[in-house]
Design a protein around this motif. Structure first.
Motif, mmCIF file in Angstrom:
data_model
loop_
_atom_site.group_PDB
_atom_site.id
_atom_site.type_symbol
_atom_site.label_atom_id
_atom_site.label_comp_id
_atom_site.label_asym_id
_atom_site.label_seq_id
_atom_site.Cartn_x
_atom_site.Cartn_y
_atom_site.Cartn_z
ATOM 1 N N GLY A 175 28.175 31.596 45.687
ATOM 2 C CA GLY A 175 28.973 32.589 46.411
ATOM 3 C C GLY A 175 30.472 32.399 46.234
ATOM 4 N N PRO A 176 30.995 31.207 46.489
ATOM 5 C CA PRO A 176 32.432 30.996 46.320
ATOM 6 C C PRO A 176 32.921 31.269 44.904
ATOM 7 C CG PRO A 176 31.511 29.242 47.637
ATOM 8 C CD PRO A 176 30.356 30.056 47.153
ATOM 9 N N ALA A 177 32.130 30.916 43.890
ATOM 10 C CA ALA A 177 32.559 31.168 42.513
ATOM 11 C C ALA A 177 32.785 32.652 42.275
ATOM 12 C CB ALA A 177 31.521 30.627 41.530
ATOM 13 N N ILE A 178 31.821 33.472 42.720
ATOM 14 C CA ILE A 178 31.970 34.921 42.563
ATOM 15 C C ILE A 178 33.093 35.450 43.438
ATOM 16 C CG2 ILE A 178 30.821 37.135 42.883
ATOM 17 C CD1 ILE A 178 29.865 35.622 40.471
ATOM 18 N N ASN A 179 33.190 34.934 44.661
ATOM 19 C CA ASN A 179 34.226 35.422 45.578
ATOM 20 C C ASN A 179 35.635 35.138 45.049
ATOM 21 O OD1 ASN A 179 32.513 36.537 47.477
ATOM 22 N ND2 ASN A 179 32.291 34.605 48.611
ATOM 23 N N VAL A 180 35.827 33.928 44.498
ATOM 24 C CA VAL A 180 37.153 33.599 43.945
ATOM 25 C C VAL A 180 37.488 34.545 42.800
ATOM 26 C CG1 VAL A 180 38.446 31.876 42.648
ATOM 27 C CG2 VAL A 180 37.152 31.197 44.675
ATOM 28 N N GLY A 181 36.532 34.766 41.912
ATOM 29 C CA GLY A 181 36.766 35.676 40.805
ATOM 30 C C GLY A 181 37.080 37.088 41.271
ATOM 31 N N SER A 182 36.322 37.551 42.286
ATOM 32 C CA SER A 182 36.545 38.914 42.788
ATOM 33 C C SER A 182 37.890 39.033 43.507
ATOM 34 C CB SER A 182 35.403 39.318 43.717
ATOM 35 O OG SER A 182 35.377 38.489 44.875
ATOM 36 N N GLN A 183 38.280 37.996 44.240
ATOM 37 C CA GLN A 183 39.560 38.046 44.945
ATOM 38 C C GLN A 183 40.731 38.074 43.968
ATOM 39 O OE1 GLN A 183 39.191 34.627 47.444
ATOM 40 N NE2 GLN A 183 37.791 35.636 48.894
ATOM 41 N N ILE A 184 40.628 37.266 42.907
ATOM 42 C CA ILE A 184 41.679 37.303 41.889
ATOM 43 C C ILE A 184 41.727 38.683 41.232
ATOM 44 C CG2 ILE A 184 42.426 36.355 39.675
ATOM 45 C CD1 ILE A 184 41.257 33.676 40.543
ATOM 46 N N ALA A 185 40.530 39.215 40.917
ATOM 47 C CA ALA A 185 40.472 40.542 40.299
ATOM 48 C C ALA A 185 41.057 41.600 41.218
ATOM 49 C CB ALA A 185 39.022 40.872 39.940
ATOM 50 N N LEU A 186 40.704 41.524 42.509
ATOM 51 C CA LEU A 186 41.209 42.508 43.458
ATOM 52 C C LEU A 186 42.736 42.436 43.564
ATOM 53 C CD1 LEU A 186 40.689 44.637 45.644
ATOM 54 C CD2 LEU A 186 40.426 42.756 47.297
ATOM 55 N N THR A 187 43.259 41.219 43.611
ATOM 56 C CA THR A 187 44.711 41.054 43.719
ATOM 57 C C THR A 187 45.427 41.674 42.518
ATOM 58 O OG1 THR A 187 44.420 39.006 44.975
ATOM 59 C CG2 THR A 187 46.584 39.392 43.965
ATOM 60 N N VAL A 188 44.924 41.379 41.335
ATOM 61 C CA VAL A 188 45.549 41.908 40.116
ATOM 62 C C VAL A 188 45.403 43.420 40.040
ATOM 63 C CG1 VAL A 188 45.500 41.876 37.588
ATOM 64 C CG2 VAL A 188 45.210 39.748 38.877
ATOM 65 N N VAL A 189 44.196 43.929 40.360
ATOM 66 C CA VAL A 189 43.950 45.373 40.291
ATOM 67 C C VAL A 189 44.840 46.130 41.255
ATOM 68 C CG1 VAL A 189 42.254 47.164 40.832
ATOM 69 C CG2 VAL A 189 41.612 45.239 39.357
ATOM 70 N N VAL A 190 44.947 45.659 42.503
ATOM 71 C CA VAL A 190 45.769 46.359 43.504
ATOM 72 C C VAL A 190 47.241 46.321 43.101
ATOM 73 C CG1 VAL A 190 46.595 46.301 45.890
ATOM 74 C CG2 VAL A 190 44.148 46.029 45.389
ATOM 75 N N ALA A 191 47.738 45.158 42.694
ATOM 76 C CA ALA A 191 49.149 45.045 42.329
ATOM 77 C C ALA A 191 49.481 45.911 41.120
ATOM 78 C CB ALA A 191 49.482 43.582 42.053
ATOM 79 N N TRP A 192 48.681 45.780 40.063
ATOM 80 C CA TRP A 192 48.945 46.552 38.858
ATOM 81 C C TRP A 192 48.675 48.036 39.083
ATOM 82 C CZ3 TRP A 192 45.725 46.458 33.734
ATOM 83 C CH2 TRP A 192 46.447 47.079 32.718
ATOM 84 N N GLY A 193 47.593 48.312 39.817
ATOM 85 C CA GLY A 193 47.254 49.705 40.060
ATOM 86 C C GLY A 193 48.302 50.433 40.872
ATOM 87 N N MET A 194 48.840 49.785 41.914
ATOM 88 C CA MET A 194 49.878 50.429 42.734
ATOM 89 C C MET A 194 51.143 50.656 41.908
ATOM 90 S SD MET A 194 48.689 51.241 45.616
ATOM 91 C CE MET A 194 50.243 51.689 46.397
ATOM 92 N N VAL B 100 39.013 50.538 43.296
ATOM 93 C CA VAL B 100 38.989 49.400 44.218
ATOM 94 C C VAL B 100 37.679 49.360 44.995
ATOM 95 C CG1 VAL B 100 40.065 48.393 46.266
ATOM 96 C CG2 VAL B 100 41.489 49.219 44.393
ATOM 97 N N MET B 101 37.217 50.552 45.417
ATOM 98 C CA MET B 101 35.934 50.583 46.136
ATOM 99 C C MET B 101 34.791 50.112 45.241
ATOM 100 S SD MET B 101 35.945 53.874 48.646
ATOM 101 C CE MET B 101 34.433 53.250 49.339
ATOM 102 N N TYR B 102 34.812 50.535 43.970
ATOM 103 C CA TYR B 102 33.775 50.057 43.048
ATOM 104 C C TYR B 102 33.878 48.549 42.833
ATOM 105 C CZ TYR B 102 31.870 54.581 41.727
ATOM 106 O OH TYR B 102 31.230 55.777 41.749
ATOM 107 N N LEU B 103 35.105 48.038 42.882
ATOM 108 C CA LEU B 103 35.273 46.596 42.770
ATOM 109 C C LEU B 103 34.618 45.887 43.947
ATOM 110 C CD1 LEU B 103 36.383 44.108 41.386
ATOM 111 C CD2 LEU B 103 38.619 44.559 42.440
#
Length: 583
Positions: free
Chosen positions: A236-255, A272-275
């Motif tokens: 769980g943590p491995a996937i969560n860390v990857g998803s959190q990093i992805a979410l951070t990059v996607v939101v920052a770059w996307g905005m 973002v919802m699909y993420l």
């Protein structure tokens, strides 16, 4: 164990469950698109009523499909574990006795109960979860690609690294799961051993020592279980860390791209919802893979149990064989060696048992007396030679016929937890009240049963606790007599009886020997003196066959046994009750 044929027998329900799961995943994949339409409608000043109603319908439909999926897969799992346990129970009950006895009872119990439950999780929940989760992951990635390939590249890069870590963890989980199943079985085996010998443990003041042993085995199972939990918890943590990093990059770059007009707000919102939607099935995928790895360990263990060699013999019933040459049982040059033994337990044994009368088997310990009984009932098969029952080769007869012809009272007369009635009618469930009363009367147990609190319905503890040793033995004899066998095998049936009770049982044996063959491993001189035939055995061979007076005159071993045990008893003392065997 090949579980796939069992799984195929439930393929319709499995297909239904998978279809419901995939349908629920499809409905979930549509939800971000509809929410994007709501944002577009609000941004353009239009009415969001239609998209809102559609979103509500999708939410309700998804919930309904998920519920039906859970119910379908849950019932599938229970049906699967029922079928697996049913198959295993039949395999174990019909296993060859020598192969069955190599297994510790605690290990068997653990495999049939705990491992089958683990297999259920593997073949229903985990398998279905992997299927629907992989579909959801692929669906999310496809729709995210349609929205923006560059954001998808960032997402895949972050989650891909996390997925590699999860794959490594999943492989290690299976190895540790195998170790944990083995450690748990060892603990269960030790518990079964202690519980089966509780009086010995207490009389030996071994409670503290056994508790320490159990603590050590339980600790070993705990440590291997913790290793499985630690590895599983890392998924769980491995996937969560990857998803959190992805979410951070996607939101920052996307905005930033939304601010420059390179990307619409509705598209970013949907992405973002699909993420978010991607994280849950991706995590479920690797969690289910971890469960599958644990389940594979359980299935491998079940396969070892299912591979137990089965008793052989024609399955069809046959008519009861009729006596030939007046012999109920004949041994023709029978030799037999136990697996792992360096010598023959029996060596070219030949003798016959008349269809009527009492035959006593005597000899020192290790002479092969009990082995004869095991061969008659086909618990074991001779290495060479033949055992005949009423002139027919026992090896060619259906097992149920062989065992209906014979009634066997073992030396330790095992009784089961349950009522007196349950124990008595175990070999003859259809016995009527008159038959039960007659069997109890034959073994002089009728008055003892009448004195019990609930009479025949009095519940006994493990191994017949609640009756005296002599009463337990007589109940075992009555159980063997109830089906009216043609050959009765008594393995030291009078070993635990006092002199008066033994005299009564001797009268019973004499009575039933009038119309059938009775073969007894002799424990008391009185039994030997009254036998119509005595077979003297030594080192797996038949040394002599005759009557008591005859053998006293011509066989040195028989005479030594009698003199050694009864130096102070006259030879013609027919009612002597001291132990006869030489140890």
């Amino acid at each position: 164990m090949n579980v796939w044929p069992i799984l195929r027998s439930h393929r319709k329900r499995l297909a239904t469950g998978l279809a419901l799961g995939l349908s629920a995943a499809c409905v979930s994949l549509l939800q971000p698109l509809v929410i994007g339409r709501i944002i577009e409608a609000v941004s353009s000043g239009g009415s969001p009523g239609g998209p809102v109603l559609l979103a509500a319908a999708l939410f309700a439909t998804g919930a309904l499909l998920s519920g039906l999926h859970g119910y379908t897969m849950g019932t599938l799992g229970e049906n699967l574990v029922f079928d697996i346990r049913r198959v295993l129970a039949r395999r174990v009950l019909r296993a060859r006795l020598p192969d069955f006895q190599r297994w510790a009872q605690g290990d068997l119990l653990n495999r049939m109960v705990t491992d089958t439950s683990m297999a259920r999780v593997t073949m229903s929940s985990a398998l279905a979860q992997v299927t629907s989760s992989v579909f959801s992951v692929l669906g999310c990635l496809t729709l995210m690609a349609l929205i923006d390939l560059r954001l998808l590249g960032v997402t895949v890069g972050c989650l891909g690294a996390a997925s590699l870590v999860s794959v490594v963890l999943a492989r290690r989980i299976r190895k540790q799961a195998v170790a944990n199943r083995t450690d748990t079985s060892r603990y269960a085996t030790a518990v079964a051993r202690v519980l089966g010998s509780m009086s010995t443990v207490k009389s030996s003041c071994a409670e503290a020592r056994e508790a320490e042993t159990l603590d050590g085995l339980a600790g070993r199972a705990r440590r291997s279980g913790i290793r499985v939990s630690v590895l599983s918890a890392g998924l769980g943590p491995a996937i969560n860390v990857g998803s959190q990093i992805a979410l951070t990059v996607v939101v920052a770059w996307g905005m930033a791209r939304v601010a420059t007009g390179d990307l619409s707000l509705s598209a970013l919102t949907a992405f973002v919802m699909y993420l978010f939607y991607l994280v849950s099935p991706l995590l479920a995928t690797f969690t289910s893979i971890g469960r599958l790895q644990q389940g594979r360990a359980a299935i491998d263990r079940l396969g070892e149990l299912a591979d137990l060699p089965q008793e052989s013999g024609p399955p069809a019933p046959a008519t009861r064989a009729q006596p030939r040459s007046g012999q109920a049982v004949e041994f023709e040059r029978v030799s037999f060696r136990y697996d792992g033994s360096g010598r023959n337990a029996l060596h070219e044994v030949s003798f016959g048992v008349p269809a009527h009368g009492l035959t006593a088997i005597v000899g020192p310990s290790g002479a092969g007396k009990s082995t004869l009984f095991r061969l008659v009932e086909r618990f074991y098969e001779p290495d060479s030679g033949r055992v005949l029952l009423y002139g027919a080769d026992a090896a060619s007869m259906p097992l149920n016929q062989v065992r209906r012809l014979t009634g066997h009272v073992e030396q330790d007369h095992p009784l089961m937890r349950g009522s007196v009635r349950d124990n008595l009618i175990y070999a003859c469930p259809s016995a009527g009240e008159d038959d039960i009363a007659e069997a109890l009367r034959l073994v002089r147990l009728d008055q003892a049963v009448e004195s019990l609190p609930e009479r025949l319905d009095t519940v006994l503890g493990e191994r017949g606790h609640g009756l005296s040793g002599g009463e337990q033995q007589r109940l075992a004899v009555a159980r063997a007599l109830l089906p009216r066998p043609s050959v009765v095998l008594l393995d030291e049936a009078s070993a635990n009886l006092d002199a008066d009770t033994e005299a009564e049982l001797r009268g019973v044996v004499a009575s039933i020997a009038r119309d059938r063959a009775v073969v007894t491993i002799a424990h008391r001189l009185s039994t030997v003196v009254e036998a119509d035939q005595i077979v003297v055995m030594e080192a797996g061979r038949v040394r002599a066959v005759g009557t008591h007076p005859d053998l006293i005159r011509r066989d040195d071993l028989y005479r030594r046994l009698v003199v050694r045990q009864f130096a102070s008893v006259p030879e013609d003392h027919a009612l002597a009750t001291q132990p006869f065997e030489a140890g």
